[in-house]
Design a protein around this motif. Structure first.
Motif, short mmCIF file in Angstrom:
data_model
loop_
_atom_site.label_atom_id
_atom_site.label_comp_id
_atom_site.label_asym_id
_atom_site.label_seq_id
_atom_site.Cartn_x
_atom_site.Cartn_y
_atom_site.Cartn_z
N ARG A 1 10.40 44.63 73.80
CA ARG A 1 9.70 43.38 73.55
C ARG A 1 8.38 43.37 74.32
NH1 ARG A 1 13.85 39.25 75.59
NH2 ARG A 1 13.51 40.66 77.28
N ARG B 1 16.67 37.55 66.94
CA ARG B 1 18.12 37.62 66.83
C ARG B 1 18.53 38.43 65.60
NH1 ARG B 1 18.36 32.37 67.22
NH2 ARG B 1 18.12 31.94 69.41
N LYS B 2 17.89 38.16 64.47
CA LYS B 2 18.22 38.88 63.24
C LYS B 2 17.90 40.36 63.37
CE LYS B 2 17.64 34.98 60.13
NZ LYS B 2 16.80 34.39 59.07
N VAL C 1 17.78 42.16 66.12
CA VAL C 1 18.72 42.76 67.06
C VAL C 1 20.09 42.90 66.41
CG1 VAL C 1 19.92 42.43 69.25
CG2 VAL C 1 17.47 41.99 69.09
N THR C 2 20.47 41.92 65.63
CA THR C 2 21.76 41.97 64.94
C THR C 2 21.84 43.18 64.02
OG1 THR C 2 21.99 39.58 65.04
CG2 THR C 2 23.29 40.70 63.38
N ARG D 1 16.62 35.45 78.28
CA ARG D 1 17.77 36.16 77.74
C ARG D 1 18.59 35.25 76.81
NH1 ARG D 1 22.09 39.93 80.60
NH2 ARG D 1 20.73 41.41 79.73
N ASP D 2 18.69 33.98 77.11
CA ASP D 2 19.51 33.07 76.28
C ASP D 2 18.85 32.77 74.94
OD1 ASP D 2 17.52 31.57 77.53
OD2 ASP D 2 18.77 29.79 77.71
N HIS D 3 17.58 33.19 74.73
CA HIS D 3 16.92 33.01 73.44
C HIS D 3 17.29 34.11 72.46
CE1 HIS D 3 13.37 30.37 74.94
NE2 HIS D 3 14.50 29.72 74.89
N ALA D 4 17.63 35.28 72.98
CA ALA D 4 17.88 36.43 72.10
C ALA D 4 19.31 36.55 71.66
CB ALA D 4 17.50 37.73 72.81
N PRO E 1 12.48 33.42 68.38
CA PRO E 1 13.86 33.71 68.78
C PRO E 1 14.80 33.98 67.60
CG PRO E 1 13.01 31.90 70.08
CD PRO E 1 11.98 32.20 69.03
N ALA E 2 14.70 33.22 66.53
CA ALA E 2 15.61 33.41 65.39
C ALA E 2 15.37 34.76 64.72
CB ALA E 2 15.42 32.28 64.37
N GLU E 3 14.10 35.13 64.55
CA GLU E 3 13.79 36.40 63.92
C GLU E 3 14.19 37.58 64.83
OE1 GLU E 3 10.39 37.76 60.79
OE2 GLU E 3 9.73 36.67 62.55
#
Length: 90
Positions: A79, A68-69, A71-72, A87-90, A64-66
Motif C-alpha cells: 500500500r 478489501r475486495k 485483498v479478498t 488496519r481495521d479499514h482493510a 477501504p471497500a475496494e
C-alpha cells in the motif's frame, strides 16, 4: 533494493502499452529475470496484473471497500502512500 532491481509499471506505462496486462507481459518478455511491480487503480487492473503474472500489485488510491475486495482476491500487494489507512479499514 535499487531502481535497477525490479520493473515498476506506473499508469502512464500501462496506458502506452495498451493496459496493465499487456505492460506486465511486455516487461516479463523483456526481462524475465526481474520482478515486476504494477500500479493498479481499480479492481479490473488488479485482475489484469495478477493474470499477467505481476509479482506485486500496488493498490493505488483505493478506498477501504475496494482494498478489501482486492485483498479478498488474495492478490499480493503493498500500500504505497497509505497514510491514514488503519488496519481495521482493510
Amino acid at each position: 533494493m535499487g531502481l535497477y532491481d525490479a520493473i515498476l509499471i506506473k499508469e502512464n506505462h500501462a496506458a502506452i502499452a495498451g493496459g496493465v496486462g499487456e505492460a506486465v507481459r511486455r516487461a516479463r518478455e523483456a526481462r524475465p529475470d526481474l520482478p515486476v511491480e504494477v500500479e493498479c487503480r481499480d479492481l479490473e487492473e488488479v485482475r489484469e496484473g495478477a493474470e499477467a503474472g505481476a509479482d506485486r500489485l500496488l493498490l493505488d488510491n483505493m478506498g477501504p471497500a475496494e482494498l478489501r475486495k482486492a485483498v479478498t482476491r488474495r492478490a499480493r500487494f503493498q500500500r504505497p502512500g497509505a497514510r491514514g489507512l488503519r488496519r481495521d479499514h482493510a
